[in-house]
Structures are given as C-alpha cells and as structure tokens.
Motif scaffolding. Sequence first.
Motif, PDB file in Angstrom:
ATOM      1  N   ASN A 149       4.730  -9.199   3.289  1.00 36.41           N
ATOM      2  CA  ASN A 149       3.335  -8.782   3.230  1.00 36.41           C
ATOM      3  C   ASN A 149       2.791  -8.913   1.812  1.00 36.41           C
ATOM      4  O   ASN A 149       3.539  -8.823   0.844  1.00 36.41           O
ATOM      5  CB  ASN A 149       3.192  -7.321   3.668  1.00 36.41           C
ATOM      6  CG  ASN A 149       3.577  -7.132   5.117  1.00 36.41           C
ATOM      7  OD1 ASN A 149       2.782  -7.414   5.998  1.00 36.41           O
ATOM      8  ND2 ASN A 149       4.782  -6.668   5.368  1.00 36.41           N
ATOM      9  N   VAL A 150       1.492  -9.081   1.734  1.00 40.28           N
ATOM     10  CA  VAL A 150       0.823  -9.018   0.436  1.00 40.28           C
ATOM     11  C   VAL A 150       0.446  -7.551   0.255  1.00 40.28           C
ATOM     12  O   VAL A 150      -0.307  -6.995   1.057  1.00 40.28           O
ATOM     13  CB  VAL A 150      -0.430  -9.918   0.401  1.00 40.28           C
ATOM     14  CG1 VAL A 150      -1.178  -9.735  -0.904  1.00 40.28           C
ATOM     15  CG2 VAL A 150      -0.036 -11.370   0.622  1.00 40.28           C
ATOM     16  N   ILE A 151       0.991  -6.939  -0.755  1.00 39.13           N
ATOM     17  CA  ILE A 151       0.775  -5.507  -0.957  1.00 39.13           C
ATOM     18  C   ILE A 151      -0.135  -5.290  -2.155  1.00 39.13           C
ATOM     19  O   ILE A 151       0.110  -5.823  -3.237  1.00 39.13           O
ATOM     20  CB  ILE A 151       2.129  -4.785  -1.168  1.00 39.13           C
ATOM     21  CG1 ILE A 151       2.982  -4.946   0.101  1.00 39.13           C
ATOM     22  CG2 ILE A 151       1.910  -3.313  -1.514  1.00 39.13           C
ATOM     23  CD1 ILE A 151       4.384  -4.421  -0.025  1.00 39.13           C
ATOM     24  N   ASP A 152      -1.163  -4.503  -1.927  1.00 35.51           N
ATOM     25  CA  ASP A 152      -2.012  -4.071  -3.036  1.00 35.51           C
ATOM     26  C   ASP A 152      -1.326  -2.835  -3.614  1.00 35.51           C
ATOM     27  O   ASP A 152      -1.430  -1.733  -3.070  1.00 35.51           O
ATOM     28  CB  ASP A 152      -3.422  -3.742  -2.539  1.00 35.51           C
ATOM     29  CG  ASP A 152      -4.360  -3.353  -3.668  1.00 35.51           C
ATOM     30  OD1 ASP A 152      -3.895  -2.785  -4.689  1.00 35.51           O
ATOM     31  OD2 ASP A 152      -5.564  -3.609  -3.531  1.00 35.51           O
ATOM     32  N   TRP A 153      -0.589  -3.027  -4.680  1.00 35.61           N
ATOM     33  CA  TRP A 153       0.246  -1.964  -5.228  1.00 35.61           C
ATOM     34  C   TRP A 153      -0.579  -0.782  -5.727  1.00 35.61           C
ATOM     35  O   TRP A 153      -0.100   0.360  -5.679  1.00 35.61           O
ATOM     36  CB  TRP A 153       1.162  -2.518  -6.310  1.00 35.61           C
ATOM     37  CG  TRP A 153       2.202  -3.435  -5.722  1.00 35.61           C
ATOM     38  CD1 TRP A 153       2.236  -4.800  -5.779  1.00 35.61           C
ATOM     39  CD2 TRP A 153       3.340  -3.043  -4.946  1.00 35.61           C
ATOM     40  NE1 TRP A 153       3.338  -5.280  -5.096  1.00 35.61           N
ATOM     41  CE2 TRP A 153       4.033  -4.222  -4.575  1.00 35.61           C
ATOM     42  CE3 TRP A 153       3.858  -1.821  -4.525  1.00 35.61           C
ATOM     43  CZ2 TRP A 153       5.198  -4.210  -3.817  1.00 35.61           C
ATOM     44  CZ3 TRP A 153       5.022  -1.807  -3.767  1.00 35.61           C
ATOM     45  CH2 TRP A 153       5.679  -2.991  -3.411  1.00 35.61           C
ATOM     46  N   ASN A 154      -1.809  -1.020  -6.169  1.00 31.59           N
ATOM     47  CA  ASN A 154      -2.655   0.098  -6.609  1.00 31.59           C
ATOM     48  C   ASN A 154      -3.038   0.987  -5.433  1.00 31.59           C
ATOM     49  O   ASN A 154      -3.014   2.212  -5.542  1.00 31.59           O
ATOM     50  CB  ASN A 154      -3.912  -0.411  -7.329  1.00 31.59           C
ATOM     51  CG  ASN A 154      -3.575  -0.994  -8.681  1.00 31.59           C
ATOM     52  OD1 ASN A 154      -2.698  -0.494  -9.387  1.00 31.59           O
ATOM     53  ND2 ASN A 154      -4.250  -2.068  -9.038  1.00 31.59           N
ATOM     54  N   VAL A 155      -3.381   0.369  -4.304  1.00 33.30           N
ATOM     55  CA  VAL A 155      -3.686   1.143  -3.093  1.00 33.30           C
ATOM     56  C   VAL A 155      -2.430   1.910  -2.657  1.00 33.30           C
ATOM     57  O   VAL A 155      -2.493   3.091  -2.315  1.00 33.30           O
ATOM     58  CB  VAL A 155      -4.205   0.220  -1.964  1.00 33.30           C
ATOM     59  CG1 VAL A 155      -4.286   0.968  -0.640  1.00 33.30           C
ATOM     60  CG2 VAL A 155      -5.563  -0.359  -2.337  1.00 33.30           C
ATOM     61  N   PHE A 156      -1.291   1.223  -2.684  1.00 34.18           N
ATOM     62  CA  PHE A 156      -0.016   1.843  -2.316  1.00 34.18           C
ATOM     63  C   PHE A 156       0.252   3.077  -3.180  1.00 34.18           C
ATOM     64  O   PHE A 156       0.573   4.157  -2.664  1.00 34.18           O
ATOM     65  CB  PHE A 156       1.091   0.797  -2.481  1.00 34.18           C
ATOM     66  CG  PHE A 156       2.478   1.307  -2.243  1.00 34.18           C
ATOM     67  CD1 PHE A 156       2.947   1.543  -0.968  1.00 34.18           C
ATOM     68  CD2 PHE A 156       3.331   1.542  -3.317  1.00 34.18           C
ATOM     69  CE1 PHE A 156       4.241   2.001  -0.743  1.00 34.18           C
ATOM     70  CE2 PHE A 156       4.622   1.995  -3.113  1.00 34.18           C
ATOM     71  CZ  PHE A 156       5.074   2.226  -1.825  1.00 34.18           C
ATOM     72  N   LEU A 157       0.114   2.940  -4.487  1.00 32.79           N
ATOM     73  CA  LEU A 157       0.356   4.061  -5.400  1.00 32.79           C
ATOM     74  C   LEU A 157      -0.611   5.213  -5.149  1.00 32.79           C
ATOM     75  O   LEU A 157      -0.205   6.387  -5.168  1.00 32.79           O
ATOM     76  CB  LEU A 157       0.264   3.593  -6.852  1.00 32.79           C
ATOM     77  CG  LEU A 157       1.387   2.673  -7.326  1.00 32.79           C
ATOM     78  CD1 LEU A 157       1.044   2.068  -8.684  1.00 32.79           C
ATOM     79  CD2 LEU A 157       2.712   3.408  -7.377  1.00 32.79           C
ATOM     80  N   ASN A 158      -1.866   4.895  -4.885  1.00 32.59           N
ATOM     81  CA  ASN A 158      -2.852   5.946  -4.591  1.00 32.59           C
ATOM     82  C   ASN A 158      -2.510   6.690  -3.310  1.00 32.59           C
ATOM     83  O   ASN A 158      -2.624   7.917  -3.247  1.00 32.59           O
ATOM     84  CB  ASN A 158      -4.262   5.359  -4.505  1.00 32.59           C
ATOM     85  CG  ASN A 158      -4.798   4.948  -5.857  1.00 32.59           C
ATOM     86  OD1 ASN A 158      -4.374   5.460  -6.892  1.00 32.59           O
ATOM     87  ND2 ASN A 158      -5.725   4.007  -5.855  1.00 32.59           N
ATOM     88  N   GLU A 159      -2.084   5.961  -2.294  1.00 32.70           N
ATOM     89  CA  GLU A 159      -1.728   6.604  -1.021  1.00 32.70           C
ATOM     90  C   GLU A 159      -0.497   7.497  -1.182  1.00 32.70           C
ATOM     91  O   GLU A 159      -0.438   8.585  -0.605  1.00 32.70           O
ATOM     92  CB  GLU A 159      -1.507   5.555   0.066  1.00 32.70           C
ATOM     93  CG  GLU A 159      -2.801   4.918   0.517  1.00 32.70           C
ATOM     94  CD  GLU A 159      -2.615   3.886   1.618  1.00 32.70           C
ATOM     95  OE1 GLU A 159      -1.515   3.774   2.181  1.00 32.70           O
ATOM     96  OE2 GLU A 159      -3.596   3.186   1.915  1.00 32.70           O
ATOM     97  N   LEU A 160       0.471   7.042  -1.961  1.00 34.62           N
ATOM     98  CA  LEU A 160       1.646   7.877  -2.217  1.00 34.62           C
ATOM     99  C   LEU A 160       1.256   9.178  -2.893  1.00 34.62           C
ATOM    100  O   LEU A 160       1.788  10.249  -2.561  1.00 34.62           O
ATOM    101  CB  LEU A 160       2.664   7.135  -3.091  1.00 34.62           C
ATOM    102  CG  LEU A 160       3.380   5.945  -2.480  1.00 34.62           C
ATOM    103  CD1 LEU A 160       4.304   5.308  -3.516  1.00 34.62           C
ATOM    104  CD2 LEU A 160       4.160   6.342  -1.238  1.00 34.62           C
ATOM    105  N   SER A 161       0.340   9.089  -3.841  1.00 34.43           N
ATOM    106  CA  SER A 161      -0.118  10.292  -4.546  1.00 34.43           C
ATOM    107  C   SER A 161      -0.835  11.241  -3.602  1.00 34.43           C
ATOM    108  O   SER A 161      -0.634  12.455  -3.661  1.00 34.43           O
ATOM    109  CB  SER A 161      -1.050   9.914  -5.696  1.00 34.43           C
ATOM    110  OG  SER A 161      -0.332   9.257  -6.703  1.00 34.43           O
ATOM    111  N   GLU A 162      -1.666  10.692  -2.730  1.00 33.19           N
ATOM    112  CA  GLU A 162      -2.431  11.525  -1.799  1.00 33.19           C
ATOM    113  C   GLU A 162      -1.533  12.320  -0.868  1.00 33.19           C
ATOM    114  O   GLU A 162      -1.834  13.461  -0.543  1.00 33.19           O
ATOM    115  CB  GLU A 162      -3.394  10.664  -0.977  1.00 33.19           C
ATOM    116  CG  GLU A 162      -4.598  10.206  -1.761  1.00 33.19           C
ATOM    117  CD  GLU A 162      -5.524   9.334  -0.931  1.00 33.19           C
ATOM    118  OE1 GLU A 162      -5.507   9.430   0.314  1.00 33.19           O
ATOM    119  OE2 GLU A 162      -6.270   8.550  -1.547  1.00 33.19           O
ATOM    120  N   VAL A 163      -0.438  11.717  -0.414  1.00 32.91           N
ATOM    121  CA  VAL A 163       0.447  12.416   0.521  1.00 32.91           C
ATOM    122  C   VAL A 163       1.664  13.031  -0.172  1.00 32.91           C
ATOM    123  O   VAL A 163       2.553  13.561   0.493  1.00 32.91           O
ATOM    124  CB  VAL A 163       0.882  11.511   1.697  1.00 32.91           C
ATOM    125  CG1 VAL A 163      -0.305  11.153   2.561  1.00 32.91           C
ATOM    126  CG2 VAL A 163       1.589  10.268   1.217  1.00 32.91           C
TER     127      VAL A 163
END
Length: 158
Positions: A26-40
């Motif tokens: 997959n093409v991963i937007d790592w910034n979105v990934f990091l933000n989602e990890l922080s949120e949860v």
Amino acid sequence: HTSLHGYVRSPGLRLHVDVDRIVRGNVIDWNVFLNELSEVEVRTRAYFSLAIAVDFLGTPIPHAVLAKLRPAEWRRNLFVRLIEHRIVLSEGVSGLRFPDMLALDIATSESSPPKWLWRVLVPPSDWVRERYHIGDKPAGKAELHWKRAKHLIQNRGF
C-alpha cells in the motif's frame, strides 16, 4: 493488532508478516498514520509492531516514522527483556506468563505506570458496562465496579 497478541502469541509470526504485507502493498501517508495513532493513543504499541517487522522482515518503514514513535528508553528495555526469549522463533518457549503480560502492557502503554495501574483498577464506566454486559440500566460507578470485581473473582480473572 499484534500488541493484542502480546507480539508473540498465536498466530505469531503471521502477525508481523501481515504488518510487512500492508506496508509493502500500500501507499501509506505516514503523517495521517501518525496522527491516527496519536488520536487512539497507541503510538507505543504501534512502534513495537513496526520495529519487529523492520528487524525481522526488513519492512520498509521510514526511519523518521519510527523515530517519532520511539518510546522512552525504559519502555524499550522492558519490552526487549520480556520478549527476547519468548519470540515465536525460539524453540520450547511457552509464551508470556501473566506477570509478564502485565509488564508488557505497562511497557506498551501511553500512560505512566501509576496512571496505567489506576486505569486497570478503575477502568472507565462505559468500558465496564460494555465489557461485562451490564446494559444501559443506570448504575453508579461503585455498582459497576462491584459487578466487575464480582465477575473477576467468580471467573478467576479477566
């Protein structure tokens, strides 16, 4: 998800292969990934899953991502001590014992150990109501936690 299996329990290595496949496929937007990890609030848990995939499988995760997720040194040291002899590739290993699982949860938590302990002893009321199927009936916090304690005693654990 690998953290829910204690990083080493069944289905073992497949969980880390799944992380590798997701990253490679997959093409991963790592910034979105990091933000989602922080949120949860699972940054630390994710760090260890990603680090295992990198170390064992050479998964192409950007160093900057791991650096942003990197937990405190004491958490990393505790994690390594707990699983280094219990990795799924070791022969004759039975997995983590209950005290080890608690220590692993502390190592991978976003909370300080005192906050972690408080959350274990007095989890959020909504979680207790859902986990122990207490229903929507209004119940005070004390009643909810009494029902949880009674369930734990009757069933000898979680």
